[in-house]
Motif scaffolding. Sequence first.
Motif, PDB file in Angstrom:
ATOM      1  N   SER A  42       5.166   6.334  -2.024  1.00 32.99           N
ATOM      2  CA  SER A  42       5.293   7.323  -0.956  1.00 32.99           C
ATOM      3  C   SER A  42       6.259   6.822   0.117  1.00 32.99           C
ATOM      4  CB  SER A  42       3.926   7.610  -0.338  1.00 32.99           C
ATOM      5  OG  SER A  42       4.065   8.473   0.768  1.00 32.99           O
ATOM      6  N   GLN A  43       6.170   5.539   0.431  1.00 32.41           N
ATOM      7  CA  GLN A  43       7.075   4.984   1.437  1.00 32.41           C
ATOM      8  C   GLN A  43       8.521   4.962   0.928  1.00 32.41           C
ATOM      9  OE1 GLN A  43       5.551   1.734   4.018  1.00 32.41           O
ATOM     10  NE2 GLN A  43       3.882   1.655   2.513  1.00 32.41           N
ATOM     11  N   ARG A  93       0.848  -1.192   0.000  1.00 35.59           N
ATOM     12  CA  ARG A  93       0.000   0.000   0.000  1.00 35.59           C
ATOM     13  C   ARG A  93       0.888   1.248   0.000  1.00 35.59           C
ATOM     14  NH1 ARG A  93      -5.286  -1.103   1.573  1.00 35.59           N
ATOM     15  NH2 ARG A  93      -5.580  -3.140   2.504  1.00 35.59           N
ATOM     16  N   ASP A  94       0.519   2.196  -0.811  1.00 33.28           N
ATOM     17  CA  ASP A  94       1.225   3.481  -0.837  1.00 33.28           C
ATOM     18  C   ASP A  94       2.739   3.279  -1.006  1.00 33.28           C
ATOM     19  OD1 ASP A  94       1.124   6.252  -0.854  1.00 33.28           O
ATOM     20  OD2 ASP A  94       1.329   6.410   1.322  1.00 33.28           O
TER      21      ASP A  94
END
Length: 176
Positions: free
Chosen positions: A129-130, A125-126
Amino acid sequence: MGDISRKKDRFLSPLAALLEQTFPQAYKNCGEEEADALLSPGRVALGALAGGELVGFVGAMPQYGQTGWELHPLLVAPAWQRRGIGTRLVAALQQWVAARGCCCLYLGCDDEFGGTSLAGADLYRDTWSQIENIRLTGDHPYPFYQKQGFSIVGVFPDANGPGRPDIWMAKRIISE
């Protein structure tokens, strides 16, 4: 720095010992088998010597024909780290693969021990961004590779077990 692949008899045992010393979690009981593979035909095997002793090693294998090469592994004996040996080995490898038509040099740097903020994270997930917000939380080599011009290009979540990703990095070697 020099090509040690044609000196298998001389460097097999020292390379096995260096693998076991540098990455005991991965090579404790199979250093010689891995060293044999690293010194096999078709791969590049560059060594750093000090007083005739193998103190550093970088290997690579061609992928995607000759255009993509995987750097595997980079080793520097603990007593010789932070002296520029790894930097010089990576630079020598880049010259070697560039002369053979390499466009992209890439590597995976596992986060098996929680050295980055990606360890323990839900990277399904995401993801980007991480990756953009990655930070050190312990000891991990990704900043070293960034200093050599590599960029993080992705991750394999859970590659080494739950919450233990493999961080993929790459560098353009030859521009079009």
